[in-house]
Design a protein around this motif. Sequence first.
Motif, PDB file in Angstrom:
ATOM      1  N   TYR A   1     -56.793  13.592 -19.774  1.00 34.51           N
ATOM      2  CA  TYR A   1     -57.474  13.840 -18.502  1.00 34.51           C
ATOM      3  C   TYR A   1     -57.917  15.294 -18.512  1.00 34.51           C
ATOM      4  O   TYR A   1     -57.068  16.201 -18.536  1.00 34.51           O
ATOM      5  CB  TYR A   1     -56.580  13.565 -17.298  1.00 34.51           C
TER       6      TYR A   1
ATOM      7  N   ARG B   1     -54.511  14.417  -6.444  1.00 30.74           N
ATOM      8  CA  ARG B   1     -54.682  13.358  -7.441  1.00 30.74           C
ATOM      9  C   ARG B   1     -53.317  12.909  -7.933  1.00 30.74           C
ATOM     10  O   ARG B   1     -52.355  13.692  -7.986  1.00 30.74           O
ATOM     11  CB  ARG B   1     -55.547  13.836  -8.610  1.00 30.74           C
TER      12      ARG B   1
ATOM     13  N   LEU C   1     -51.596   9.848 -10.832  1.00 29.68           N
ATOM     14  CA  LEU C   1     -51.812   8.793 -11.823  1.00 29.68           C
ATOM     15  C   LEU C   1     -51.060   7.534 -11.394  1.00 29.68           C
ATOM     16  O   LEU C   1     -49.837   7.576 -11.207  1.00 29.68           O
ATOM     17  CB  LEU C   1     -51.313   9.262 -13.191  1.00 29.68           C
TER      18      LEU C   1
ATOM     19  N   ALA D   1     -51.921   2.188 -15.169  1.00 32.02           N
ATOM     20  CA  ALA D   1     -52.314   2.874 -16.400  1.00 32.02           C
ATOM     21  C   ALA D   1     -51.526   2.341 -17.603  1.00 32.02           C
ATOM     22  O   ALA D   1     -52.075   2.155 -18.691  1.00 32.02           O
ATOM     23  CB  ALA D   1     -52.101   4.374 -16.254  1.00 32.02           C
TER      24      ALA D   1
ATOM     25  N   GLU E   1     -52.921  -0.908 -18.888  1.00 36.77           N
ATOM     26  CA  GLU E   1     -54.110  -0.705 -19.719  1.00 36.77           C
ATOM     27  C   GLU E   1     -53.703  -0.329 -21.145  1.00 36.77           C
ATOM     28  O   GLU E   1     -54.274  -0.829 -22.129  1.00 36.77           O
ATOM     29  CB  GLU E   1     -54.985   0.394 -19.130  1.00 36.77           C
TER      30      GLU E   1
ATOM     31  N   PHE F   1     -58.904   7.750 -21.712  1.00 33.66           N
ATOM     32  CA  PHE F   1     -59.302   8.705 -20.673  1.00 33.66           C
ATOM     33  C   PHE F   1     -58.834   8.161 -19.321  1.00 33.66           C
ATOM     34  O   PHE F   1     -59.362   7.174 -18.825  1.00 33.66           O
ATOM     35  CB  PHE F   1     -60.815   8.919 -20.701  1.00 33.66           C
ATOM     36  N   LEU F   2     -57.838   8.811 -18.776  1.00 34.39           N
ATOM     37  CA  LEU F   2     -57.182   8.319 -17.561  1.00 34.39           C
ATOM     38  C   LEU F   2     -58.020   8.608 -16.315  1.00 34.39           C
ATOM     39  O   LEU F   2     -58.773   9.583 -16.274  1.00 34.39           O
ATOM     40  CB  LEU F   2     -55.808   8.968 -17.428  1.00 34.39           C
ATOM     41  N   GLN F   3     -57.840   7.774 -15.307  1.00 37.04           N
ATOM     42  CA  GLN F   3     -58.547   7.931 -14.039  1.00 37.04           C
ATOM     43  C   GLN F   3     -57.520   7.952 -12.899  1.00 37.04           C
ATOM     44  O   GLN F   3     -57.166   6.903 -12.359  1.00 37.04           O
ATOM     45  CB  GLN F   3     -59.544   6.788 -13.838  1.00 37.04           C
TER      46      GLN F   3
ATOM     47  N   GLU G   1     -55.864   8.442  -9.213  1.00 32.49           N
ATOM     48  CA  GLU G   1     -56.328   8.149  -7.851  1.00 32.49           C
ATOM     49  C   GLU G   1     -56.329   9.443  -7.044  1.00 32.49           C
ATOM     50  O   GLU G   1     -55.499  10.329  -7.262  1.00 32.49           O
ATOM     51  CB  GLU G   1     -55.417   7.110  -7.206  1.00 32.49           C
ATOM     52  N   THR G   2     -57.263   9.548  -6.108  1.00 31.51           N
ATOM     53  CA  THR G   2     -57.374  10.761  -5.299  1.00 31.51           C
ATOM     54  C   THR G   2     -56.775  10.548  -3.918  1.00 31.51           C
ATOM     55  O   THR G   2     -56.703   9.428  -3.424  1.00 31.51           O
ATOM     56  CB  THR G   2     -58.846  11.187  -5.159  1.00 31.51           C
TER      57      THR G   2
END
Length: 232
Positions: free
Chosen positions: A78, A177, A179, A184, A187, A202-204, A206-207
């Motif tokens: 990230y 943010r 994780l 995750a 995935e 590539f991690l996304q 949460e906000t």
Amino acid sequence: MPAQRYHSFLLFFTLIVLFSAISLFSAELAFLHNGRIAYGVTCAGIPLNGLSQAEAEKKIAAFGEKKLANPQVLLLSYAQIQQPVNRQDIDLAIYAADTAKKAYGIGRDSHFAANAISLLQSFAFGKDISITVSFDHKKLQQRYAEMAKKLDLPSQDAFCVKNPDQSVQIVPEKEGRALPIDKATAEGEKILLALDLPKQIFLQPETSQPARTKKDLQSINTVLSTFSTSFD
């Protein structure tokens, strides 16, 4: 005459069905005793048809060794933050023998009709089986938790700062943010099971939004009053 033709057609059709059934039965008996994997069977795209179970096991094992040649199997990323995941960290292993047994069982592991259908489907459309893979779910989840410690940030409300000239400066809010570890990790498990390795993920995260924003404080532009007291 029409009746005679009908009976002739019925007899002809019956004979065709009978001979087809005998041929199919003979073909399946021959297949069951030839000790070879059925035509059209692949494993992760590797052709296995015509191989013995032992030969298929060697071929699958060689493929697995190549896939796991790099000790690092995953790289969680990230921005500039990274967390490597090595094979030994999660006890990742490939079971070539189980996979070869599964491939050899196609067309053999059920009753006659089901086996015949399985063989026909494999011949016509192919049959790709997945490699048997194992790893420690909890250890993998722990690697994601370690990554979360590096990238998680709490949200921060906007606040005011008094300048020496009594004016007020507003410090903007900051978005948080976090994780989602379970999501995750799931995935990552899919990638490991598919042996799509080595892989950079590539991690996304949460906000999260702050409760008070700069807009909420726009009306504050000066210090209205101050008060202080002292005591012994």
